[in-house]
Design an enzyme around this catalytic site. Structure first.
Site, short mmCIF file in Angstrom:
data_model
loop_
_atom_site.label_atom_id
_atom_site.label_comp_id
_atom_site.label_asym_id
_atom_site.label_seq_id
_atom_site.Cartn_x
_atom_site.Cartn_y
_atom_site.Cartn_z
N LYS A 189 0.94 -1.16 -0.31
CA LYS A 189 0.00 -0.09 0.24
C LYS A 189 1.09 1.06 -0.34
CE LYS A 189 -2.06 3.12 2.27
NZ LYS A 189 -1.98 4.35 1.59
N GLU A 262 8.97 1.70 10.90
CA GLU A 262 10.27 2.59 10.49
C GLU A 262 9.61 4.29 10.88
OE1 GLU A 262 13.16 2.44 10.08
OE2 GLU A 262 13.65 -0.23 9.35
N CYS A 296 13.62 11.25 6.08
CA CYS A 296 13.58 10.58 7.80
C CYS A 296 15.35 10.63 8.38
CB CYS A 296 13.08 8.94 8.31
SG CYS A 296 14.09 7.75 6.84
N GLU A 394 10.16 17.06 14.82
CA GLU A 394 10.27 16.64 13.40
C GLU A 394 9.72 17.46 12.18
OE1 GLU A 394 10.89 12.60 10.81
OE2 GLU A 394 8.85 13.61 10.78
P1 NAD Z 1 2.19 8.71 7.44
O1 NAD Z 1 2.02 8.08 8.65
O2 NAD Z 1 1.06 9.84 6.91
O3 NAD Z 1 1.60 7.61 6.10
C1 NAD Z 1 2.94 6.78 5.15
C2 NAD Z 1 1.52 5.25 4.64
O4 NAD Z 1 0.83 5.02 5.91
C3 NAD Z 1 0.67 6.07 3.99
O5 NAD Z 1 0.73 5.09 3.17
C4 NAD Z 1 -0.78 6.38 4.46
O6 NAD Z 1 -1.43 6.54 3.72
C5 NAD Z 1 -0.73 5.57 5.33
N1 NAD Z 1 -1.51 5.17 6.09
C6 NAD Z 1 -2.15 6.30 6.72
N2 NAD Z 1 -2.76 6.23 8.10
C7 NAD Z 1 -2.78 4.45 8.44
C8 NAD Z 1 -3.23 4.13 8.74
N3 NAD Z 1 -4.26 4.50 9.95
N4 NAD Z 1 -2.89 2.71 8.80
C9 NAD Z 1 -2.13 2.26 7.75
N5 NAD Z 1 -1.81 2.80 6.78
C10 NAD Z 1 -1.91 4.08 7.62
O7 NAD Z 1 3.35 8.83 7.21
P2 NAD Z 1 4.22 9.73 5.81
O8 NAD Z 1 3.78 11.53 5.82
O9 NAD Z 1 3.54 9.23 4.03
O10 NAD Z 1 5.68 9.99 5.37
C11 NAD Z 1 6.39 11.12 6.94
C12 NAD Z 1 6.95 10.37 7.65
O11 NAD Z 1 7.59 9.28 7.30
C13 NAD Z 1 7.60 10.79 8.09
O12 NAD Z 1 7.54 10.68 9.81
C14 NAD Z 1 8.81 10.26 8.67
O13 NAD Z 1 10.27 10.67 9.32
C15 NAD Z 1 8.56 9.23 7.74
N6 NAD Z 1 10.18 8.61 7.55
C16 NAD Z 1 10.72 7.19 8.19
C17 NAD Z 1 11.68 6.35 7.13
C18 NAD Z 1 12.02 4.67 8.25
O14 NAD Z 1 12.90 4.58 8.01
N7 NAD Z 1 12.16 5.45 9.53
C19 NAD Z 1 11.67 6.93 6.27
C20 NAD Z 1 10.59 7.66 5.66
C21 NAD Z 1 9.85 8.95 6.12
#
Ligand code: NAD
Length: 544
Positions: A189, A262, A296, A394
Site C-alpha cells: 500500500k 520505521e 527521515c 520532526e
Molecule cells: P504517514 O504516516 O502519513 O503515511 C505513511 C503511510 O501510511 C501512507 O501510505 C498512508 O496512506 C498510510 N496510512 C495512513 N494512516 C494509516 C492507518 N491508520 N493505517 C495504515 N496505514 C495508514 O507518513 P508520510 O507523511 O507518508 O511520511 C512521512 C513520515 O514518514 C515522516 O515522519 C518520516 O520521518 C517517516 N519516514 C520514516 C522512514 C524510516 O525509514 N524511518 C523513512 C521515510 C519516512
C-alpha cells in the site's frame, strides 16, 4: 452515501475475484489524485481500494505464496536479477517519474532511489542462498551432544508493506525485494501522494517474472492501509509517521501481528572543533537540505563546538544561499518542492515558534511562490534552544537550526535529548574521537563525516529505537525480519531413552548432582569425582 457502482479498475488484480461483490451494495468509493508537487499539475486520479478488495488481494497472495516458496531460492534470485536488469534499462524513465510525482531533483532520484534499489537487488541475489541455508547450532552442553540442531528460516507468508511518499521507490522496493527473495508474497500500500511510482514498481516486477499474485499493489489512503493491517497478512512492514505507526501497533496488538515500524527522526549532527570546516559545512548543508529536508535521516539539529561556531555558521549560510531551488526535472536543480501544502505549514509553524522564542533567521524563511505551489527557501536558524519545536519535533523540511556547545559531554547530552533515535552524525578529523562519541549516542545509525548515505549501503541495517520505531529494514537484519526462525533438533541415537526422562529417585538425584559437579565444579578433582558419581545414571534401572 452508498452506491452499487464500484470501479474495480483501481486494482488490476482484483476484478476477477471481486466479480460477485460488484452486485452487492458497497460503500461509496473514496477518490484521490496524484499531483506533480513542483507544478501542481494533476497526474492521475484514483479510487481507493476498499477493505474487500484489500482482503481479496491478500487472499490470492496467501494462496499463491507456497508455490513461490517451493520455487526455490535460486529461481527467485534469477527473477530478482531479471528485475535488476529491467530496472537498469528503464532507469531514466523511472527516475523521471519519481521526480515528477515526489518532486525531488532528478540527480537524487538516480542516487537515492534507483541506485539504492539496484544495489538492494544485488545484495538480495548475493546473500539469499546462504541466508536461507539451514544454519547448524552446535551444542556445547555435554549431555546434549547426541543431538544435532539447525535453524531454519522460513517465510512469514504474506507481508503487507505500507510506505510513505518521501522515498516512494527505494523504501517499498528494497523491502519488497528482501520479502520476495525469502519466499514471501507482498501486498504493497503506497502513499496516496505517490501511487504512480508504486505501479511502475509493480509493472517491472511482473515483467521480470514475479507472479501477479505474489506482488500486488493496493492503491488508496490511510483507510486502505488500515484495511491491510486488519487483513490476513502475516506481518506488516510500515514506514511513515509516528502517529500512524502508533495506530498500526494498536490495531496489530490484539492478534500479535508482527510489525516492523520505521518511523520518524530528529537526527542530530555534532561538529567538533577539529573538523575540516569546509567539508563539514558542505556535508551538513547537504544532509539538512537534500530532498528538501524531507528525509527521515535528514540532519534536523546541528550542534557546533563554540571555538568553530561562527566560522561554521558563516560557511553554512554562504553555501545555503548558493543552492539552486526549482523543478527537479531541471538537471541543475538542487532543492525541489516540498510534497504538499501540509508539509509547508509544519515548517512555517516550527520557524514561527522558533522566531517567537528568540531564534535568529540567517537566510530563507519564506515560500517561493514564483517557482510553484510548494517551494520553500532553504533556511538557516541560530539562537535556537531545546524549548523550541524546531529542536524537538520532526520538521521534515529545508531548515537547518544550529546551536553551539562547549564540551563533548554537553554535545552528547543535547544529541541524546530526543524521543527519536533514528540516526546521527559526527564531523571530525580524528576518526577515533568521532567513533568514541558515536558509541555514546542513542540511535540506530551513526555516521562519522557523512550523513544519510548509510541508507544506500545495502548491507547496513536501517532503523532506530524509541519513537523511531521497532525492527530493521535493509541488510541481513532486514532479511531476518522477513522470516520466521524455526529451530529443528534431531536425536542421533533414537533408540536410547534420555537420561532426564522419568524414573526419578534418590539415586538419580545424587547422580545428577555428580553430573553438575562434573560440568561446573571449581577444580579438576571435584569435577572428576562428580563424573564418577554420575556414571550410574547411564544404566539406570528405575527409568520408565
Ligand atoms: P504517514 O504516516 O502519513 O503515511 C505513511 C503511510 O501510511 C501512507 O501510505 C498512508 O496512506 C498510510 N496510512 C495512513 N494512516 C494509516 C492507518 N491508520 N493505517 C495504515 N496505514 C495508514 O507518513 P508520510 O507523511 O507518508 O511520511 C512521512 C513520515 O514518514 C515522516 O515522519 C518520516 O520521518 C517517516 N519516514 C520514516 C522512514 C524510516 O525509514 N524511518 C523513512 C521515510 C519516512
Amino acid at each position: 452515501m452508498w452506491n452499487i457502482d464500484r470501479n474495480p479498475s483501481i486494482h488490476p488484480n482484483a476484478p476477477a475475484k471481486l466479480a460477485l461483490m460488484s452486485t452487492v451494495i458497497a460503500p461509496a468509493t473514496r477518490r484521490f489524485a496524484s499531483f506533480n508537487p513542483a507544478t501542481g499539475e494533476l497526474l492521475r486520479e484514483f479510487d481507493c481500494a476498499s477493505a474487500e478488495e484489500v482482503q481479496a488481494c491478500v487472499a490470492s497472495a496467501c494462496a499463491a505464496q507456497p508455490a513461490w516458496w517451493d520455487l526455490g531460492v535460486q529461481r527467485r534470485r534469477q527473477i530478482l536479477r531479471q528485475f535488476q536488469l529491467l530496472l537498469h534499462e528503464h532507469k531514466s524513465e523511472v527516475a523521471r517519474l519519481v521526480t515528477e510525482e515526489a518532486g525531488k531533483p532528478y540527480a537524487e532520484s538516480l542516487t537515492a532511489e534507483l541506485m539504492v534499489v539496484l544495489d538492494a537487488a544485488r545484495f538480495c541475489c548475493e546473500t539469499a542462498y546462504a541466508f536461507l541455508r539451514p544454519q547448524p547450532v552446535p551444542h556445547g552442553n555435554l549431555i546434549m551432544k547426541a543431538k544435532c540442531g539447525v535453524l531454519l528460516r522460513e517465510p512469514h507468508g504474506v507481508i503487507g508493506i505500507i510506505s510513505p511518499w518521501n522515498y516512494p521507490f527505494s523504501t517499498p522496493a528494497s523491502e519488497t525485494l528482501a520479502a520476495l527473495v525469502t519466499g514471501n508474497a507482498v501486498v504493497l500500500k503506497p502513499s496516496e501522494l505517490t501511487p504512480l511510482v508504486a505501479l511502475k514498481l509493480e509493472k517491472l516486477l511482473h515483467a521480470a517474472g514475479v507472479p501477479r499474485d505474489i506482488f500486488q499493489v493496493v492503491i488508496g489512503d490511510g483507510a486502505t492501509g488500515s484495511a491491510l493491517v486488519d487483513s490476513a497478512v502475516d506481518k506488516i512492514v510500515f514506514t511513515g509517521s509516528v502517529n500512524t505507526g502508533r495506530r498500526i501497533a494498536q490495531a496489530a496488538a490484539p492478534r500479535f501481528l508482527p510489525l516492523v515500524l520505521e518511523l520518524g527522526g530528529k537526527d542530530p549532527t555534532i561538529v567538533l572543533d577539529d573538523a575540516d570546516l569546509d567539508t563539514a559545512s558542505s556535508g551538513v548543508v547537504w544532509g539538512a537540505f537534500m530532498n528538501a529536508g524531507q528525509t527521515c535521516l535528514s540532519i534536523e539539529r546541528c550542534y557546533v563546538h563554540c571555538r568553530v561556531y561562527d566560522r561554521f555558521v558563516e560557511a553554512c549560510v554562504a553555501k545555503t544561499r548558493q543552492l539552486r531551488v526549482g523543478n527537479g526535472l531541471d538537471s541543475s536543480t538542487e532543492i525541489g518542492p516540498m510534497i504538499h501544502e501540509r508539509q509547508l505549514q509544519t515548517v512555517e509553524a516550527h520557524i514561527k515558534d522558533a522566531l517567537a522564542r528568540g531564534a535568529k533567521l540567517l537566510c530563507g524563511g519564506t515560500r517561493l511562490p514564483e517557482l510553484g505551489p510548494n517551494f520553500y527557501a532553504p533556511t538557516v536558524l541560530t539562537g535556537v534552544t531545546h524549548d523550541m519545536r524546531i529542536m524537538t519535533e520532526e520538521t521534515f523540511g529545508p531548515v537547518l537550526p544550529i546551536m553551539p556547545f562547549d564540551t563533548e559531554d554537553e554535545a552528547i547530552h543535547l544529541a541524546n535529548d530526543s524521543v527519536y533515535g533514528l540516526a546521527a552524525s559526527v564531523w571530525t578529523s580524528n576518526r577515533a574521537r568521532g567513533e568514541a562519541i558515536a558509541r555514546r549516542l542513542h540511535v540506530g545509525t551513526v555516521m562519522v563525516n557523512d550523513s544519510i548515505s548509510a541508507f544506500a549501503i545495502s548491507e547496513a541495517p536501517h532503523g532506530g529505537p524509541q519513537h523511531s520505531g521497532i525492527g530493521r529494514t535493509h541488510g541481513r537484519l532486514g532479511m531476518e525480519e522477513m522470516v520466521r526462525v524455526k529451530y529443528l533438533d534431531s536425536d542421533r541415537v533414537p533408540a536410547m531413552k534420555k537420561l532426564w526422562w522419568f524414573g526419578y529417585g534418590p539415586a538419580f538425584s545424587a547422580q545428577m548432582e555428580g553430573f553438575l559437579d562434573f560440568l561446573f565444579a571449581r577444580g579438576l578433582i571435584a569435577r572428576l569425582q562428580g563424573g564418577l558419581r554420575s556414571l550410574g545414571a547411564i544404566r539406570r534401572k528405575s527409568q520408565l
